[in-house]
Design a protein around this motif. Structure first.
Motif, PDB file in Angstrom:
ATOM      1  N   ARG A  31      -5.905  -3.398   7.755  1.00  0.00           N
ATOM      2  CA  ARG A  31      -5.435  -2.083   7.300  1.00  0.00           C
ATOM      3  C   ARG A  31      -4.507  -1.457   8.334  1.00  0.00           C
ATOM      4  O   ARG A  31      -3.454  -0.905   8.009  1.00  0.00           O
ATOM      5  CB  ARG A  31      -6.628  -1.163   7.034  1.00  0.00           C
ATOM      6  CG  ARG A  31      -6.265   0.206   6.447  1.00  0.00           C
ATOM      7  CD  ARG A  31      -7.526   1.036   6.272  1.00  0.00           C
ATOM      8  NE  ARG A  31      -7.295   2.258   5.520  1.00  0.00           N
ATOM      9  CZ  ARG A  31      -6.985   3.445   6.066  1.00  0.00           C
ATOM     10  NH1 ARG A  31      -6.832   3.536   7.380  1.00  0.00           N
ATOM     11  NH2 ARG A  31      -6.815   4.508   5.310  1.00  0.00           N
TER      12      ARG A  31
ATOM     13  N   ARG B 133      -0.393  -0.652   7.910  1.00  0.00           N
ATOM     14  CA  ARG B 133       0.188   0.678   8.097  1.00  0.00           C
ATOM     15  C   ARG B 133       1.254   0.677   9.184  1.00  0.00           C
ATOM     16  O   ARG B 133       2.254   1.386   9.091  1.00  0.00           O
ATOM     17  CB  ARG B 133      -0.918   1.701   8.388  1.00  0.00           C
ATOM     18  CG  ARG B 133      -1.511   2.233   7.100  1.00  0.00           C
ATOM     19  CD  ARG B 133      -2.950   2.644   7.184  1.00  0.00           C
ATOM     20  NE  ARG B 133      -3.397   3.139   5.887  1.00  0.00           N
ATOM     21  CZ  ARG B 133      -3.655   2.358   4.839  1.00  0.00           C
ATOM     22  NH1 ARG B 133      -3.496   1.046   4.938  1.00  0.00           N
ATOM     23  NH2 ARG B 133      -4.054   2.878   3.694  1.00  0.00           N
TER      24      ARG B 133
ATOM     25  N   GLN C 160       0.827   7.682  -2.730  1.00  0.00           N
ATOM     26  CA  GLN C 160      -0.336   7.693  -3.612  1.00  0.00           C
ATOM     27  C   GLN C 160      -0.917   9.100  -3.651  1.00  0.00           C
ATOM     28  O   GLN C 160      -0.808   9.850  -2.682  1.00  0.00           O
ATOM     29  CB  GLN C 160      -1.394   6.701  -3.109  1.00  0.00           C
ATOM     30  CG  GLN C 160      -1.051   5.247  -3.339  1.00  0.00           C
ATOM     31  CD  GLN C 160      -1.248   4.814  -4.782  1.00  0.00           C
ATOM     32  OE1 GLN C 160      -1.860   5.512  -5.581  1.00  0.00           O
ATOM     33  NE2 GLN C 160      -0.706   3.657  -5.123  1.00  0.00           N
TER      34      GLN C 160
ATOM     35  N   THR D 184      -7.325   8.813  -3.346  1.00  0.00           N
ATOM     36  CA  THR D 184      -8.121   7.791  -2.666  1.00  0.00           C
ATOM     37  C   THR D 184      -9.519   7.847  -3.272  1.00  0.00           C
ATOM     38  O   THR D 184     -10.064   8.942  -3.458  1.00  0.00           O
ATOM     39  CB  THR D 184      -8.214   8.064  -1.150  1.00  0.00           C
ATOM     40  OG1 THR D 184      -6.908   8.040  -0.587  1.00  0.00           O
ATOM     41  CG2 THR D 184      -9.075   7.014  -0.459  1.00  0.00           C
TER      42      THR D 184
ATOM     43  N   GLU E 154      -6.343   3.158  -2.880  1.00  0.00           N
ATOM     44  CA  GLU E 154      -7.229   2.631  -1.851  1.00  0.00           C
ATOM     45  C   GLU E 154      -8.653   3.079  -2.154  1.00  0.00           C
ATOM     46  O   GLU E 154      -8.880   4.225  -2.560  1.00  0.00           O
ATOM     47  CB  GLU E 154      -6.825   3.127  -0.463  1.00  0.00           C
ATOM     48  CG  GLU E 154      -7.719   2.552   0.627  1.00  0.00           C
ATOM     49  CD  GLU E 154      -7.266   2.888   2.034  1.00  0.00           C
ATOM     50  OE1 GLU E 154      -7.412   2.020   2.920  1.00  0.00           O
ATOM     51  OE2 GLU E 154      -6.775   4.016   2.249  1.00  0.00           O
TER      52      GLU E 154
ATOM     53  N   ASN F  17      -7.028  -3.783  -1.227  1.00  0.00           N
ATOM     54  CA  ASN F  17      -6.921  -2.362  -0.893  1.00  0.00           C
ATOM     55  C   ASN F  17      -8.287  -1.659  -0.916  1.00  0.00           C
ATOM     56  O   ASN F  17      -8.422  -0.543  -1.403  1.00  0.00           O
ATOM     57  CB  ASN F  17      -5.937  -1.659  -1.840  1.00  0.00           C
ATOM     58  CG  ASN F  17      -5.308  -0.437  -1.210  1.00  0.00           C
ATOM     59  OD1 ASN F  17      -5.333  -0.252   0.004  1.00  0.00           O
ATOM     60  ND2 ASN F  17      -4.754   0.432  -2.036  1.00  0.00           N
TER      61      ASN F  17
END
Length: 202
Positions: A9, A13, A30, A33, A65, A101
């Motif tokens: 992760r 990023r 997005q 979450t 995610e 994800n």
């Protein structure tokens, strides 16, 4: 396995940030979450229940995610520890090799949802969350108007929006409702003075 999930992760990023910096192109962010809480239960080590719940989240929100919050074992549930640890091993295998994800947040001590959630929120990069307990899936056969719902939350028209399991308010719960059904940004909602832990957008 869990360490490697967090490493991947972080790498993703970092790469995304570098691509953004070099290209000047901002990706469409997005909006949601999903936070999924889990704790010891008698059905463990089976992952069937949480798999069903994750599938309903993915059915409605394919790309979000998902942060799975694994609580520690409280003293009176100590007899479930071995099965719970095997459940976690199986879950991590699913996250590493079948799902995408999804990040697992393991807690060695018992924190309850009230303790796990603030820690999970430190990793949330979206303006809203979908909070789901591992054994309360979303209803899979009814579409959800996510865009207007997110707008209602961000505009302050709703503190949170809870999704009913039933298609209507049960007669025994009518006294907990405030007023009639309202249409806000094209979505029918009803105010309530009552809270129970159903999947909700906040």
């Amino acid at each position: 396995m869990n360490w490697w999930l967090h490493q991947k992760r972080g790498l993703a990023r970092t790469l995304a940030g570098q691509i953004r910096e070099l290209s000047g192109i901002e990706p469409i962010p997005q909006q949601v979450t999903a936070l999924v809480s889990a704790s010891p239960m008698r059905s463990h080590p089976s992952t069937e229940i949480i798999e069903r719940t994750i599938a309903t989240v993915r059915g409605h929100l394919p790309d979000v995610e998902i942060l799975i919050m694994l609580d520690g074992v409280r003293p009176e549930m100590e007899y479930l520890r071995a099965d719970y640890e095997e459940f976690q091993r199986r879950l991590l295998w699913l996250v590493n090799y079948q799902w995408s994800n999804v990040l697992v947040l393991r807690n060695e001590e018992f924190l309850h949802q009230s303790g796990m959630t603030p820690k999970a929120l430190e990793l949330v990069e979206t303006p809203t969350i979908l909070f789901v307990e591992h054994d309360t899936p979303l209803t899979p056969d009814f579409p959800i108007e996510w865009g207007p719902l997110i707008e209602n939350v961000l505009a302050g028209d709703a503190n949170l929006i809870r999704f009913h399991h039933e298609a209507h308010v049960l007669p025994d719960h009518e006294h907990l409702m405030i007023g009639d059904v309202e249409t806000v940004r094209g979505v029918k909602m009803r105010r309530t003075m009552q809270y129970s832990q159903r999947p909700h957008l906040a």
